[in-house]
Write a protein that holds these residues in place. Structure first.
Motif, mmCIF file in Angstrom:
data_model
loop_
_atom_site.group_PDB
_atom_site.id
_atom_site.type_symbol
_atom_site.label_atom_id
_atom_site.label_comp_id
_atom_site.label_asym_id
_atom_site.label_seq_id
_atom_site.Cartn_x
_atom_site.Cartn_y
_atom_site.Cartn_z
ATOM 1 N N ARG A 162 0.821 -1.218 0.000
ATOM 2 C CA ARG A 162 0.000 0.000 0.000
ATOM 3 C C ARG A 162 0.848 1.258 0.000
ATOM 4 N N GLN A 163 2.082 1.147 0.475
ATOM 5 C CA GLN A 163 2.916 2.329 0.658
ATOM 6 C C GLN A 163 3.560 2.826 -0.633
ATOM 7 N N PHE A 164 3.464 2.021 -1.701
ATOM 8 C CA PHE A 164 4.052 2.438 -2.981
ATOM 9 C C PHE A 164 3.138 3.472 -3.638
ATOM 10 N N GLY A 165 3.558 4.706 -3.630
ATOM 11 C CA GLY A 165 2.699 5.776 -4.126
ATOM 12 C C GLY A 165 2.611 5.882 -5.628
ATOM 13 N N SER A 166 3.473 5.149 -6.369
ATOM 14 C CA SER A 166 3.473 5.243 -7.829
ATOM 15 C C SER A 166 3.195 3.908 -8.509
ATOM 16 N N LEU A 167 2.779 2.900 -7.750
ATOM 17 C CA LEU A 167 2.602 1.561 -8.307
ATOM 18 C C LEU A 167 1.451 1.543 -9.313
ATOM 19 N N GLU A 168 1.759 1.134 -10.554
ATOM 20 C CA GLU A 168 0.761 1.099 -11.620
ATOM 21 C C GLU A 168 0.430 -0.327 -12.060
ATOM 22 N N ILE A 169 1.425 -1.208 -12.071
ATOM 23 C CA ILE A 169 1.243 -2.574 -12.560
ATOM 24 C C ILE A 169 1.690 -3.545 -11.476
ATOM 25 N N LEU A 170 0.799 -4.478 -11.114
ATOM 26 C CA LEU A 170 1.097 -5.467 -10.077
ATOM 27 C C LEU A 170 0.603 -6.827 -10.548
ATOM 28 N N SER A 171 1.473 -7.833 -10.437
ATOM 29 C CA SER A 171 1.069 -9.209 -10.729
ATOM 30 C C SER A 171 1.238 -10.078 -9.497
ATOM 31 N N LEU A 172 0.136 -10.691 -9.074
ATOM 32 C CA LEU A 172 0.130 -11.658 -7.978
ATOM 33 C C LEU A 172 -0.402 -13.007 -8.456
ATOM 34 N N VAL A 173 -0.309 -13.236 -9.746
ATOM 35 C CA VAL A 173 -0.806 -14.488 -10.331
ATOM 36 C C VAL A 173 -0.098 -15.680 -9.680
ATOM 37 N N ASN A 174 -0.886 -16.729 -9.396
ATOM 38 C CA ASN A 174 -0.348 -17.973 -8.822
ATOM 39 C C ASN A 174 0.311 -17.774 -7.461
ATOM 40 N N ASN A 175 -0.247 -16.866 -6.679
ATOM 41 C CA ASN A 175 0.043 -16.786 -5.251
ATOM 42 C C ASN A 175 -1.202 -17.283 -4.520
ATOM 43 N N PRO A 176 -1.057 -18.014 -3.430
ATOM 44 C CA PRO A 176 -2.237 -18.487 -2.697
ATOM 45 C C PRO A 176 -3.185 -17.373 -2.285
ATOM 46 N N VAL A 177 -2.657 -16.178 -2.048
ATOM 47 C CA VAL A 177 -3.484 -15.067 -1.603
ATOM 48 C C VAL A 177 -4.591 -14.739 -2.591
ATOM 49 N N MET A 178 -4.337 -14.945 -3.874
ATOM 50 C CA MET A 178 -5.337 -14.577 -4.868
ATOM 51 C C MET A 178 -6.481 -15.578 -4.959
ATOM 52 N N ARG A 179 -6.421 -16.640 -4.160
ATOM 53 C CA ARG A 179 -7.556 -17.561 -4.046
ATOM 54 C C ARG A 179 -8.469 -17.188 -2.879
ATOM 55 N N ARG A 180 -8.086 -16.177 -2.124
ATOM 56 C CA ARG A 180 -8.924 -15.709 -1.031
ATOM 57 C C ARG A 180 -10.171 -15.014 -1.583
ATOM 58 N N THR A 181 -11.245 -15.077 -0.815
ATOM 59 C CA THR A 181 -12.490 -14.430 -1.227
ATOM 60 C C THR A 181 -12.275 -12.922 -1.374
ATOM 61 N N HIS A 182 -12.745 -12.374 -2.466
ATOM 62 C CA HIS A 182 -12.671 -10.935 -2.759
ATOM 63 C C HIS A 182 -11.236 -10.433 -2.913
ATOM 64 N N ALA A 183 -10.288 -11.321 -3.239
ATOM 65 C CA ALA A 183 -8.877 -10.922 -3.275
ATOM 66 C C ALA A 183 -8.633 -9.778 -4.258
ATOM 67 N N ARG A 184 -9.161 -9.890 -5.463
ATOM 68 C CA ARG A 184 -8.896 -8.833 -6.447
ATOM 69 C C ARG A 184 -9.502 -7.497 -5.995
ATOM 70 N N LEU A 185 -10.735 -7.532 -5.518
ATOM 71 C CA LEU A 185 -11.370 -6.295 -5.076
ATOM 72 C C LEU A 185 -10.650 -5.708 -3.867
ATOM 73 N N TRP A 186 -10.129 -6.569 -3.005
ATOM 74 C CA TRP A 186 -9.352 -6.084 -1.864
ATOM 75 C C TRP A 186 -8.119 -5.312 -2.346
ATOM 76 N N CYS A 187 -7.424 -5.886 -3.313
ATOM 77 C CA CYS A 187 -6.233 -5.217 -3.847
ATOM 78 C C CYS A 187 -6.596 -3.886 -4.491
#
Length: 236
Positions: free
Chosen positions: A109-134
């Motif tokens: 969250r602290q990256f003030g200029s982050l435009e592109i992020l990939s979390l594909v194939n991390n267990p976290v992205m199987r959590r409910t509402h993971a994309r919307l949370w991000c």
């Protein structure tokens, strides 16, 4: 292998597809990020894919660095203050890692200029509402998540789920934030084989052998993904 000043000096540097100066430290069996001060902050991009890194941290201040590629590692934790050392980071690729809980993403969250992020194939992205949370929790600068452009409708839905009418975190958001992270402590150093029985070690070796058999195929996939990221950077 240790990430030494000698390894950094002997590793190739090239101009990549988006005209960035990129240092290639991929496929060196690196376990810990260290000694990056030896780069003298001369690079726009840093490729640390295909290593054995478990903790994303221990960076010196790199004011120039904008793109960080860490696909195919074992990253399960992110250093809390990482963003202050990489103030211009706009692309972070963490495909094929071990981030497990939504709360583990809080340092991003602290990256003030982050435009592109990939979390594909991390267990976290199987959590409910993971994309919307991000979408809700990350910087408003985030434009592409897992190779899909963030839509305004997603921002609206994320706000509905995770904020109350007065802008405070909703009960759902608080339930996520109150989860204790299962990531390893950044204060501890992992020793190979630590906590494993001899049987576990043998099973791990078998897994590693299987991984080696498919390594060329996986590398090709990651190369394609990086090319896709760079194409998105050029488009943005």
């Amino acid at each position: 292998m240790k990430l030494t000043a000698d390894l950094i000096a002997s590793s190739p540097t090239h101009i990549n597809a988006i005209k960035d100066r990129e240092l290639d430290l991929s496929s060196n069996s690196i376990t810990v990020i260290e000694n990056l001060g030896a780069t003298r902050d001369l690079n726009d991009s840093l490729n640390l894919c295909h290593n054995n890194i478990r903790i994303l941290g221990n960076f010196p201040t790199l004011d120039r660095l904008q793109c960080l590629y860490l696909a195919d590692n074992q990253i399960a934790a992110v250093e809390r203050d990482l963003a202050q050392y990489l103030p211009r980071l706009r692309t972070l690729v963490l495909t094929n890692n071990d981030l497990g809980d939504l709360v583990d993403l809080e340092p991003l969250r602290q990256f003030g200029s982050l435009e592109i992020l990939s979390l594909v194939n991390n267990p976290v992205m199987r959590r409910t509402h993971a994309r919307l949370w991000c979408v809700w929790r990350m910087s408003e600068t985030l434009r592409v998540l897992d190779f899909e452009r963030v839509k305004q409708s997603e921002r609206v839905e994320a706000k509905r789920l995770f904020e109350t009418k007065d802008g405070a975190p909703s009960d759902l958001a608080n339930s996520i934030l109150n989860v204790k992270s299962t990531a390893p402590s950044t204060a501890n150093t992992f020793e190979p084989g630590e906590g494993l029985s001899p049987t576990d070690v043998k099973e791990k070796t078998a897994e590693e052998l299987q991984k080696e058999q498919s390594k060329a195929e996986l590398k090709a996939k990651i190369r394609d993904e990086m090319a896709q990221v760079q194409a998105m950077e050029e488009y943005i």
